[in-house]
Design an enzyme around this catalytic site. Structure first.
Site, PDB file in Angstrom:
ATOM      1  N   GLU A  63      -1.139  -1.141  -4.963  1.00 23.76           N
ATOM      2  CA  GLU A  63      -2.376  -0.414  -5.239  1.00 23.76           C
ATOM      3  C   GLU A  63      -2.109   0.710  -6.224  1.00 23.76           C
ATOM      4  O   GLU A  63      -1.107   1.418  -6.113  1.00 23.76           O
ATOM      5  CB  GLU A  63      -2.959   0.143  -3.945  1.00 23.76           C
ATOM      6  CG  GLU A  63      -4.351   0.705  -4.109  1.00 23.76           C
ATOM      7  CD  GLU A  63      -4.999   1.037  -2.783  1.00 23.76           C
ATOM      8  OE1 GLU A  63      -5.774   0.203  -2.286  1.00 23.76           O
ATOM      9  OE2 GLU A  63      -4.714   2.115  -2.250  1.00 23.76           O
ATOM     10  N   ASP A  67       0.886  -1.167   0.000  1.00 24.94           N
ATOM     11  CA  ASP A  67       0.000   0.000   0.000  1.00 24.94           C
ATOM     12  C   ASP A  67       0.919   1.211   0.000  1.00 24.94           C
ATOM     13  O   ASP A  67       1.525   1.532   1.027  1.00 24.94           O
ATOM     14  CB  ASP A  67      -0.909  -0.007   1.229  1.00 24.94           C
ATOM     15  CG  ASP A  67      -1.868   1.167   1.235  1.00 24.94           C
ATOM     16  OD1 ASP A  67      -2.252   1.632   0.148  1.00 24.94           O
ATOM     17  OD2 ASP A  67      -2.232   1.629   2.341  1.00 24.94           O
ATOM     18  N   ASP A 108      -2.696   0.737   6.926  1.00 28.07           N
ATOM     19  CA  ASP A 108      -1.948   0.595   5.676  1.00 28.07           C
ATOM     20  C   ASP A 108      -1.420  -0.838   5.525  1.00 28.07           C
ATOM     21  O   ASP A 108      -1.325  -1.360   4.417  1.00 28.07           O
ATOM     22  CB  ASP A 108      -0.770   1.581   5.633  1.00 28.07           C
ATOM     23  CG  ASP A 108      -1.211   2.994   5.928  1.00 28.07           C
ATOM     24  OD1 ASP A 108      -1.418   3.758   4.978  1.00 28.07           O
ATOM     25  OD2 ASP A 108      -1.347   3.328   7.124  1.00 28.07           O
TER      26      ASP A 108
END
Length: 169
Positions: A67, A7, A140
């Protein structure tokens, strides 16, 4: 297959490493790379790069899932996160790791079954799917594990190949 889920961020980079074999998950590790506020961005990017190198050397992932960025109203934050994401992608590329990218909607769909799921639902499902004793912190990190799970479920599909083909050239 060992998957490193990421992330991206510049203050906190969430990471999670899972092994996916025979439709079963095994969590190998998770955490975050954190950079101090007030530190010059170039130094923060170096910390992220070094942290990524350490993760790659420790876990030897076969593939990395990250991501995709979506921009909010704060363009300055978006630019710095994009720089950090570039450093992360470069670290994986230099190590010869195959890379897959996923939107937040794809990750939520793969993990929860609903693309508009709330963050809390994602955390609950990641904790359950991976058999963790408690929810990963910070958020996260839970997101990174969700991205890895998404990749495990999607990596072999034709659709994932279509979306990620530009990263392999």
């Amino acid at each position: 297959m060992i998957i490193l889920g990421i992330d991206p961020g510049y203050a906190i980079v969430g990471w999670g490493v899972i092994e996916y074999s025979g439709s079963k998950f095994r969590t190998l590790g998770y955490g975050s790379i954190q950079t101090p506020a007030g530190m010059p961005i170039i130094d923060r990017l170096e910390l992220i790069y070094r942290g990524m190198k350490e993760l790659i050397e420790k876990y030897h992932p076969d593939e990395m899932a990250i991501e995709e960025l979506f921009f909010t109203n704060n363009q300055k934050t978006g630019i710095v996160v994009a720089e950090a994401r570039g450093i992360i992608l470069l670290a994986a590329r230099l190590a010869g790791i195959k890379i897959g990218e996923y939107t937040p909607l794809q990750v939520k769909q793969a993990v929860v079954g609903y693309g508009r799921a709330e963050k809390k639902q994602v955390i609950i499902m990641v904790t359950s799917l991976l058999g963790l004793k408690e929810p990963p912190k910070p958020d996260d990190t839970a997101d990174a594990l969700a991205i890895a799970v998404c990749h495990a479920h999607s990596a072999g599909s034709r659709l994932a190949s279509f979306y990620n083909k530009n990263l392999e050239s």
